[in-house]
Design an enzyme around this catalytic site. Structure first.
Site, PDB file in Angstrom:
ATOM      1  N   HIS A 254      42.362  36.656  11.996  1.00 22.63           N
ATOM      2  CA  HIS A 254      42.959  37.030  13.275  1.00 22.63           C
ATOM      3  C   HIS A 254      43.043  38.540  13.342  1.00 22.63           C
ATOM      4  O   HIS A 254      43.280  39.207  12.320  1.00 22.63           O
ATOM      5  CB  HIS A 254      44.362  36.414  13.413  1.00 22.63           C
ATOM      6  CG  HIS A 254      44.903  36.466  14.807  1.00 22.63           C
ATOM      7  ND1 HIS A 254      45.551  37.576  15.305  1.00 22.63           N
ATOM      8  CD2 HIS A 254      44.883  35.553  15.816  1.00 22.63           C
ATOM      9  CE1 HIS A 254      45.914  37.337  16.557  1.00 22.63           C
ATOM     10  NE2 HIS A 254      45.528  36.135  16.893  1.00 22.63           N
ATOM     11  N   GLU A 309      43.897  28.696  16.386  1.00 23.69           N
ATOM     12  CA  GLU A 309      42.824  27.945  17.023  1.00 23.69           C
ATOM     13  C   GLU A 309      42.358  26.777  16.161  1.00 23.69           C
ATOM     14  O   GLU A 309      41.919  25.747  16.679  1.00 23.69           O
ATOM     15  CB  GLU A 309      41.640  28.867  17.333  1.00 23.69           C
ATOM     16  CG  GLU A 309      41.820  29.742  18.553  1.00 23.69           C
ATOM     17  CD  GLU A 309      42.632  30.990  18.256  1.00 23.69           C
ATOM     18  OE1 GLU A 309      42.841  31.273  17.046  1.00 23.69           O
ATOM     19  OE2 GLU A 309      43.063  31.681  19.195  1.00 23.69           O
TER      20      GLU A 309
END
Length: 368
Positions: A254, A309
């Protein structure tokens, strides 16, 4: 003046809404850890917290939910606009157009309101469900006032009251995705509102940013990856080939979090609670563990952990959400965060006007 590509690290606003601490793996909503809220609250309670700055009393929550459910019905003119759009339009484009059609035209002076925030948030699931069913040749399902925001969304898509376990899992995802600081879509919305434009225009800007695959498209890619792996036996070979080719593993790493993504941790805990014997989820957990080990082997020191996700894909797959609706569903969850930011922007507004550095050619006569 030095340039900062992508405005990384540049502070654009002060906010009371949320804090993202990538080094410590923290996501805070108005003083509460988001992962705890996701495991304990309804979506409406979390929304109340972001919009009003405090958790509701039982009486306040009842009144709030009644008001919310009363705003879900699509106006006839919005339905007519949706029906006129070509079938090849992506759902995010439909959503952007429908929000424009739903704009409140009888507003006076510039002042985005909490009532407007609630109205647009209530309408977005109805827009998606209406278009989805019409495109599939099915009769649209009207909102069910007896169901909460998350359950009603699933109900309008399928025509069936969803399983409680599915509602709990999707609620956790919605709360964890509802707000995440000054991300691309939130920034786009705040920039538009800072010009004293209306809330609908700002939301259309946010939706346009969310439509981009670098922002709102990752869960679909995770599903494709897990579908390609298919079994535990194939996992290591598939992952190693991907890494040998220098390809990215979707759902890992991320831009902000340098340790475990707290949103992924909460979703993982929720899914284990609700479906520990689910074969597809078991594969996801196995792939997560294996991929984390391989990433440490191939890219030592990079700290590439599972992001939201990855487990968002597991949740969306569990509730049988069509992959074409992954990004629109992310948008359903993010509406509260966007509108909370727009209200905050209006409260201390100053138009955004960053600088740029010219790197083009200069005329020969110009003095430098």
């Amino acid at each position: 003046m030095a340039s900062v590509t992508g405005l990384e690290g540049i502070v654009a606003a002060e906010t009371e809404l949320s804090m993202v601490d990538g080094e410590k793996g923290l996501l805070i909503y108005r003083g509460y850890e988001a992962k705890r809220l996701a495991l304990e609250l309804s979506y409406e309670e979390a929304a109340y917290l972001l919009w009003y700055g405090q958790l509701p009393t039982e009486e306040q929550l009842v009144d709030f939910c009644v008001k919310w459910s009363g705003l879900r019905a699509l106006p006839a003119e919005v339905k007519a606009v949706i029906d006129l759009l070509p079938q090849e339009f992506e759902m995010m484009s439909v959503l952007r157009t429908a929000i424009s059609a739903a704009e409140e035209t009888n507003r006076g002076t510039w002042s985005p309101s909490l009532e407007g925030a609630l109205r647009y948030t209530a309408l977005v699931p109805s827009i998606i469900a209406y278009r989805y069913r019409r495109s599939a040749g099915l009769e649209p399902v009207e909102p069910n006032p007896q169901l909460g925001h998350v359950a009603n969304y699933l109900f309008m898509l399928t025509g069936e009251v969803p399983l409680p376990a599915h509602v709990k899992a999707l609620t956790a995802y919605f709360i964890l995705a509802m707000e995440h600081g000054m991300n691309a879509s939130t920034f786009a919305g705040r920039v538009v509102l800072s010009t004293q434009s209306d809330m609908a225009s700002a939301l259309c800007a946010a939706i346009g940013a969310m439509k981009g695959p670098l922002h709102g498209g990752a869960p679909s890619e995770v599903v494709h990856m897990l579908d390609a792996i298919a079994t535990k036996e194939r996992a290591e070979g598939w992952l190693r080939q991907r890494l040998d080719e220098g390809q990215r593993l979707m759902g890992f790493g991320h831009r902000v979090y340098k340790t475990f993504d707290p949103r992924a941790e909460a979703l993982r805990e929720m899914i284990i609670r609700l479906s520990a014997d689910d074969a597809w989820f078991e594969l996801a957990v196995y792939v997560e563990s294996l991929a984390t080990r391989l990433l440490d082997e191939y890219k030592p020191g990079r700290k590439l952990y599972t992001n939201v996700e990855f487990y968002a894909a597991a949740v969306l797959r569990a509730v049988n959400m069509p992959s074409a609706l992954f990004t629109p569903t992310f948008t359903v969850s993010r509406m509260v965060g966007w509108t909370a930011h727009l209200l905050e922007q209006a409260g201390c507004n100053r138009i955004f006007r960053p600088q740029s550095i010219y790197i083009g050619a200069m005329p020969e006569t110009a003095e430098v």
